[in-house]
Write a protein that holds these residues in place. Structure first.
Motif, PDB file in Angstrom:
ATOM      1  N   ARG A 279      47.170   1.924  41.558  1.00 56.73           N
ATOM      2  CA  ARG A 279      45.685   1.685  41.414  1.00 56.73           C
ATOM      3  C   ARG A 279      45.392   2.895  42.483  1.00 56.73           C
ATOM      4  N   LEU A 280      44.087   3.270  42.333  1.00 56.69           N
ATOM      5  CA  LEU A 280      43.454   4.507  43.181  1.00 56.69           C
ATOM      6  C   LEU A 280      41.771   4.243  43.133  1.00 56.69           C
ATOM      7  N   ASN A 281      41.379   3.882  44.046  1.00 54.18           N
ATOM      8  CA  ASN A 281      40.016   3.504  44.604  1.00 54.18           C
ATOM      9  C   ASN A 281      39.569   4.486  45.515  1.00 54.18           C
ATOM     10  N   SER A 282      38.554   5.079  45.034  1.00 51.88           N
ATOM     11  CA  SER A 282      37.792   6.025  46.118  1.00 51.88           C
ATOM     12  C   SER A 282      36.304   6.019  45.978  1.00 51.88           C
ATOM     13  N   GLY A 283      35.698   6.312  47.124  1.00 47.86           N
ATOM     14  CA  GLY A 283      34.072   6.437  46.890  1.00 47.86           C
ATOM     15  C   GLY A 283      33.412   6.605  48.142  1.00 47.86           C
ATOM     16  N   LEU A 284      31.970   6.759  47.965  1.00 49.68           N
ATOM     17  CA  LEU A 284      31.237   6.764  49.263  1.00 49.68           C
ATOM     18  C   LEU A 284      30.369   5.560  49.324  1.00 49.68           C
ATOM     19  N   LYS A 285      29.850   5.319  50.534  1.00 50.33           N
ATOM     20  CA  LYS A 285      29.174   4.259  51.042  1.00 50.33           C
ATOM     21  C   LYS A 285      28.272   4.526  52.101  1.00 50.33           C
ATOM     22  N   GLY A 286      26.876   4.124  52.088  1.00 46.37           N
ATOM     23  CA  GLY A 286      26.081   4.473  53.058  1.00 46.37           C
ATOM     24  C   GLY A 286      24.841   3.503  53.153  1.00 46.37           C
ATOM     25  N   ASP A 287      24.013   4.027  54.082  1.00 45.99           N
ATOM     26  CA  ASP A 287      22.668   3.295  54.368  1.00 45.99           C
ATOM     27  C   ASP A 287      21.739   4.002  53.908  1.00 45.99           C
ATOM     28  N   ALA A 288      20.643   3.548  53.629  1.00 47.19           N
ATOM     29  CA  ALA A 288      19.251   4.107  53.278  1.00 47.19           C
ATOM     30  C   ALA A 288      18.226   3.208  53.906  1.00 47.19           C
ATOM     31  N   GLY A 289      17.834   3.100  55.095  1.00 49.20           N
ATOM     32  CA  GLY A 289      16.869   2.263  55.475  1.00 49.20           C
ATOM     33  C   GLY A 289      17.656   1.020  55.637  1.00 49.20           C
ATOM     34  N   ASP A 290      16.877   0.004  55.175  1.00 49.66           N
ATOM     35  CA  ASP A 290      17.690  -1.295  55.009  1.00 49.66           C
ATOM     36  C   ASP A 290      18.542  -1.523  53.970  1.00 49.66           C
ATOM     37  N   TRP A 291      18.650  -0.549  53.059  1.00 49.13           N
ATOM     38  CA  TRP A 291      19.355  -0.763  51.741  1.00 49.13           C
ATOM     39  C   TRP A 291      20.922  -0.209  52.150  1.00 49.13           C
ATOM     40  N   GLN A 292      21.839  -0.787  51.273  1.00 49.37           N
ATOM     41  CA  GLN A 292      23.147  -0.354  51.288  1.00 49.37           C
ATOM     42  C   GLN A 292      23.514   0.165  49.946  1.00 49.37           C
ATOM     43  N   TRP A 293      24.372   1.325  49.830  1.00 49.93           N
ATOM     44  CA  TRP A 293      24.703   1.720  48.616  1.00 49.93           C
ATOM     45  C   TRP A 293      26.329   2.231  48.659  1.00 49.93           C
ATOM     46  N   GLU A 294      26.670   1.934  47.241  1.00 48.64           N
ATOM     47  CA  GLU A 294      28.359   2.515  47.267  1.00 48.64           C
ATOM     48  C   GLU A 294      28.660   3.080  45.987  1.00 48.64           C
ATOM     49  N   LEU A 295      29.146   4.067  45.834  1.00 48.89           N
ATOM     50  CA  LEU A 295      29.737   4.705  44.715  1.00 48.89           C
ATOM     51  C   LEU A 295      31.108   4.965  44.488  1.00 48.89           C
ATOM     52  N   THR A 296      31.609   4.353  43.634  1.00 44.49           N
ATOM     53  CA  THR A 296      33.292   4.134  43.698  1.00 44.49           C
ATOM     54  C   THR A 296      33.669   4.741  42.519  1.00 44.49           C
ATOM     55  N   ALA A 297      34.660   5.352  42.376  1.00 46.70           N
ATOM     56  CA  ALA A 297      35.561   5.972  41.300  1.00 46.70           C
ATOM     57  C   ALA A 297      36.916   5.227  41.281  1.00 46.70           C
ATOM     58  N   ALA A 298      37.343   5.102  40.121  1.00 43.29           N
ATOM     59  CA  ALA A 298      38.858   4.134  40.147  1.00 43.29           C
ATOM     60  C   ALA A 298      39.569   4.709  39.061  1.00 43.29           C
ATOM     61  N   ALA A 299      40.841   4.718  39.155  1.00 46.02           N
ATOM     62  CA  ALA A 299      41.792   5.133  38.259  1.00 46.02           C
ATOM     63  C   ALA A 299      43.029   4.295  38.334  1.00 46.02           C
ATOM     64  N   HIS A 300      43.271   3.264  37.258  1.00 47.95           N
ATOM     65  CA  HIS A 300      44.321   2.315  37.462  1.00 47.95           C
ATOM     66  C   HIS A 300      45.251   2.532  36.000  1.00 47.95           C
ATOM     67  N   TYR A 301      46.639   2.513  36.388  1.00 48.54           N
ATOM     68  CA  TYR A 301      47.630   2.540  35.291  1.00 48.54           C
ATOM     69  C   TYR A 301      48.523   1.568  35.578  1.00 48.54           C
ATOM     70  N   THR A 302      48.983   0.905  34.491  1.00 43.10           N
ATOM     71  CA  THR A 302      50.311   0.152  34.607  1.00 43.10           C
ATOM     72  C   THR A 302      51.129   0.143  33.420  1.00 43.10           C
ATOM     73  N   GLU A 303      52.438   0.365  33.492  1.00 46.38           N
ATOM     74  CA  GLU A 303      53.281   0.580  32.667  1.00 46.38           C
ATOM     75  C   GLU A 303      54.368  -0.642  32.512  1.00 46.38           C
ATOM     76  N   ALA A 304      54.676  -1.338  31.654  1.00 45.77           N
ATOM     77  CA  ALA A 304      55.227  -2.521  31.398  1.00 45.77           C
ATOM     78  C   ALA A 304      56.532  -1.947  30.400  1.00 45.77           C
ATOM     79  N   ARG A 305      57.780  -2.684  30.866  1.00 48.19           N
ATOM     80  CA  ARG A 305      59.186  -2.380  29.908  1.00 48.19           C
ATOM     81  C   ARG A 305      59.869  -3.724  29.778  1.00 48.19           C
ATOM     82  N   GLU A 306      60.229  -3.893  28.519  1.00 45.11           N
ATOM     83  CA  GLU A 306      60.867  -5.321  28.402  1.00 45.11           C
ATOM     84  C   GLU A 306      62.211  -4.897  27.405  1.00 45.11           C
ATOM     85  N   ARG A 307      63.292  -5.366  27.839  1.00 47.21           N
ATOM     86  CA  ARG A 307      64.540  -5.276  26.979  1.00 47.21           C
ATOM     87  C   ARG A 307      65.219  -6.431  26.889  1.00 47.21           C
TER      88      ARG A 307
END
Length: 922
Positions: free
Chosen positions: A418-446
């Protein structure tokens, strides 16, 4: 904040009270390990004081100008603030108080430690709101190494699991729900469980509720932790080790956590409750298998078994106890790496990144492969001239447990990134956040030591088909145990492999802040957009869509979807500090089935400062999974009941005669449906929260909830069998032979079900601080399921499943207790701390057939007592000793439970369990 970390206390500060106060760096004394003397010294010359707000949680607040009768300054009530400063689960808004419109269970870091739990799944299992058919390593036959959570008894796909408030990729085995085993508990700061629908805020899957797992981000210093535990009976030896390091300043911060966990096994044969599948002495039925090592051989003049040098008539005493080989608790291990970093780019903008890599492994043991020549895949008739057939007649029905192959062993492994990265900040009394995520899971059964049905078919034929020229080896299914030699085993031995991968990539933007102001106060708002891509690639090594004997054909599924969503929230004060109207809406557009919009409205009213009345209404949805829509070729031997096996079979419209009574498994074909639509829901809640000011530290709440769900996606083969037998329906889906025995069931997923769940959540907490006793806290958390109305299909009967158990192996909803609760006393004084917790599950009713009679019996209530005592040394070391299930209470017997005679998803088979933890923090 440094003081809080050193004393292992969550220390929060009211910003507007402390922003203008400067306190120079100084040395503070904590002679007995308590933070109180240090805080008194730190704040004595300021206008600040402190108060306890929870277990190991302290808020620094402003002193009141008011005085009591003794002339002492009164303390203002602490403003409840989440420790990390994030929004509470269920909303993107930053309320000044945690006046949530729905009940939320919060398990913070100190509470996590006092439980002794080492996995997220173990921690959530005994929460009162959790019931039904979750998966875990407590489940052998039917498990796959994953762990899920099921709120309100609804399937795991109806509970949304988040990490840091963001959606994560689902498991690789079909992508139905998030795998809790891929979240290391050592990296967790706290867990918030929202017990209400939240599709308007988070989108799909949040019908029963939301589990938000908040990871540690701002840890400074070094922490080393070790754990060792073992059942009193000498098994389930479990170890875990972790190291966490963090450092930084106001501009940048970096931390990482490494962890290793290994859980030992318990075998069914090592507990009295699970040792035998013959439960007649307990008032149950004989669940032993007719596929025995001696064989069940149906001839024209009767049924015989092979014993010694001859054949003797088969009796029910020849049934095989498969529990001699099965594991009850699956051995598993997990390694994880978690890295989190942040960097402030300017006074108003910061960047961050989080990387998590988890590797899990599990190994479960099942009984040796059974062969049912009449009902398994392929033409398994034994030819009259087959070399090992002494009877001179064609034999169609042989049931044989091939012990020579050894037990079936299922190996499961999962690798998750799992990889999450982003920017977050303030604009006056407002908060903002921009997030990019890339997730990968591989499962195996024998799954090993299975049988190839095509090779077995050839090996059961005469010499004209099975000979040296055709590279065929004759197979002896009619001999004594051990008569199938190595050459025969090598010829028929098969192995099934399943590989699955789930991928998710997303881009999310959220902003929140005050939209304006009216006569009653600030109008808070939040809005955002999200774009997400989900994909699966799932396949297995089946033989032309046929399952290997002893295994399942998982089939295959490939699919991808694009999702675009826009959402908004608003909190409108109607009367200052008294009445608020909250609203939210989310619009979701899916590339494969269309779009949906889901609103939510909530009203919060404080008639007096100590009392909060809250009510909410919301709609929700669960999108069909990509496997639901795309899977093909899934076959399994399901544990089902055929009404045509009863003595009244000849009176039932769908039965041509009395079917084979010895069968408990039926070949079932499942399949996806590209025309599926989302499951939909309506959620309603009404509650009160009372925090009387006269009793500092007292808090209680009572909430009523109702969930109505329609268009439920179901594949119930048991429903198909029941309707076929009793009403003569679904003849194209329940395939019977000339004798009336089921040869195959076709169960394609459909939007056919409906549910309605009603109940009550109750909580109570009181804490007291004194010099003599230290900090003492008592808490109680309970959930009552008043009704669980379930309708399998339109026109079918509506059943109330509340207070009942029906095993998931036969398509049931699992254990749905009317009451589930826990209560505990937690104490801390100086460097000592202790906890005592009681978990309770009320009694249940189960129904099954005994000697052609449909009976209902009671499954007893169950309670366990857990104890832990810990001591923290001045040098940073902490040592704890704990006992789970102090009174060594075995789970209650369930006659209809296929796995080990009890419901492993609700109860624990371990018995009394001892553990120790040792940690060092600096």
């Amino acid at each position: 904040m440094t003081l809080g970390r050193q004393c292992r206390v969550s220390l929060v500060v009211q910003d507007r009270s402390a922003s203008s106060i400067y306190i120079p760096q100084q040395h503070l004394d904590t002679p007995d390990g308590s933070i109180a003397p240090a805080l008194h010294q730190l704040l004595k010359k300021t206008a600040l004081t402190f108060t306890h707000t929870g277990t190991n949680a302290i808020a620094v607040i402003a002193r009141s100008e008011e005085v009591d009768e003794g002339g002492n300054a009164k303390l203002l009530p602490a403003e409840e603030i989440t420790v990390t400063g994030r929004n509470l689960t269920g909303s993107h808004l930053r309320h000044l108080k945690l006046d949530s419109y729905a009940p939320i269970d919060v398990l913070a870091q100190p509470e996590l430690e006092i439980t002794g739990a080492q996995t997220v799944a173990e921690l959530l299992k005994f929460l009162p709101a959790v019931s039904g058919n979750s998966t875990s390593t407590s489940v052998t036959n039917g498990g796959n190494g994953t762990a899920t959570v099921t709120l309100r008894g609804l399937p795991a796909s109806n509970t949304l699991v988040l990490i840091n408030g963001r959606r994560i990729v689902n498991n690789g085995f079909g992508g139905e729900a998030a795998d809790l085993n891929t979240i290391p508990l050592s990296a967790v700061d706290r867990i918030e469980v929202l017990k209400d629908g939240a599709s308007a805020v988070y989108g799909s899957d949040a019908i029963a509720g939301v589990v938000n797992i908040i990871l540690r981000r701002e840890f400074d210093g070094l922490s080393l932790n070790s754990y060792y535990g073992q059942a009193e009976r000498g098994d389930q030896q479990t170890q875990s080790y972790s190291v966490t390091w963090g450092a930084g300043d106001e501009e940048r911060h970096l931390m990482f956590s490494l962890a290793h966990y290994r859980q030992g096994e318990i075998f069914s044969r090592d507990r009295d409750l699970s040792a035998s599948a013959d439960n007649r002495s307990r008032g149950g039925t004989d669940l032993r298998s007719s596929a025995s090592p001696q064989g069940y051989i149906a001839l024209s003049d009767g049924v015989v078994s092979k014993r010694g040098d001859g054949y003797t008539p088969w009796t029910t005493e020849d049934l095989y106890n498969f529990r001699e080989q099965t594991s009850a608790l699956v051995p598993s291990e997990k390694q994880s790496l978690y890295i989190a970093g942040s960097h402030r780019l300017s006074d108003t903008v910061a960047t961050y990144a989080e990387l998590m890599a988890v590797r899990t492994r599990a190994e479960s043991t099942m009984a040796a492969t059974p062969v049912f020549t009449r009902f398994d895949n392929g033409d398994l008739t034994i030819a009259a001239d087959q070399v090992y057939n002494p009877f001179g007649e064609e034999i169609t029905d042989v049931r044989k447990r091939v012990l020579e192959l050894g037990p079936r062993v299922q190996y499961n492994s999962t690798d998750t990134w799992r990889l999450n990265s982003g920017l977050k900040g303030d604009a006056g009394d407002w908060q903002w956040e921009l997030t990019a995520a890339a997730h990968y899971t591989e499962a195996r059964e024998r799954l090993t030591n299975l049988i190839d049905p095509l090779r077995l078919s050839a090996g059961l034929k005469g010499s004209d088909i099975c000979n040296v020229e055709s590279n065929c080896v004759p197979i002896n299914l009619l001999g004594t145990p051990g008569s199938i030699d190595g050459e025969q085993l090598d010829f028929i031995r098969g192995e099934n492999r399943v590989n699955g991968a789930s991928r998710m990539a997303s881009l999310t933007y959220i902003a929140d802040g005050p939209l304006g102001r009216n006569h009653a106060g600030d109008i808070l708002a939040a809005a955002g957009v999200e774009v997400r891509r989900e994909a699966i690639d799932f396949n297995s090594t089946d033989i032309n869509g046929l399952s290997l004997i002893g295994g399942i054909a998982s089939g295959s599924a490939q699919g991808m979807r694009l999702i675009g969503e826009a959402f908004g929230e608003i909190s409108l004060p109607l009367k200052a500090d008294t009445l608020w109207l909250d609203g939210a809406i989310r619009y979701s557009d899916y590339s494969d089935f269309g779009n949906t919009a889901n609103p939510k409205l909530a009203l919060r009213w404080r008639p007096i400062p100590s009392l909060l009345v809250r009510a909410s209404y919301a709609t929700g949805f669960k999108a069909p999974t990509l496997v639901d829509m795309n899977q093909t070729g899934y076959q399994s031997q399901e544990f089902l009941f055929d009404p045509c096996t009863n003595s009244n079979a000849t009176s039932l419209p769908g039965c041509s005669g009395r079917a084979d009574q010895a069968r408990i498994q039926y070949l079932t074909e499942f399949g996806g449906n590209p025309d599926l639509q989302p499951e939909t829901s309506d959620n309603r809640s009404l509650g009160i929260v009372w925090t009387p000011g006269d009793y500092t530290g007292f808090h209680t709440s009572l909430d009523l909830f109702e969930i109505r769900q329609n268009d439920v996606i179901d594949t119930s083969p048991q429903y198909l069998i029941n309707e076929n037998a009793t009403n003569g329906l679904f003849g194209d889906r329940v395939i019977r032979d000339a004798r009336g025995d089921i040869t195959r069931i076709v169960a394609t997923r459909l939007n056919i079900g409906a549910r309605e769940v009603r109940g009550i959540d109750a909580s109570l907490r009181y804490q007291h601080q004194s010099r003599k006793l230290g900090l003492l806290r008592w808490s109680m958390n309970g959930s009552h399921m008043a009704s669980y109305l379930n309708q399998l299909a339109p026109g079918s009967p509506i059943e109330d499943l509340s207070g009942t158990f029906a095993d998931s192996a036969s398509g049931g909803a699992g254990s749905l207790p009317e009451w589930k609760a826990n209560t505990g006393v937690y104490w801390q004084r100086g460097r000592w701390e202790a906890g005592y917790t009681v978990h309770y599950v009320s009694d249940l009713q189960e129904s099954f057939t005994v000697n052609d009679q449909y009976v209902t019996r009671k499954i007893d209530s169950w309670s366990t007592h857990d104890l832990q005592v810990a001591y923290g040394m001045p040098s940073g070391y902490r040592f704890a000793v704990g006992i789970d299930n102090l009174l060594d209470e075995a789970p209650p017997f369930a006659a209809s439970a296929f796995n080990d005679n009890f419901d492993a998803r609700t109860y624990d088979l371990t018995g009394r369990y001892w553990y120790t933890t040792f940690s060092f923090t600096m």
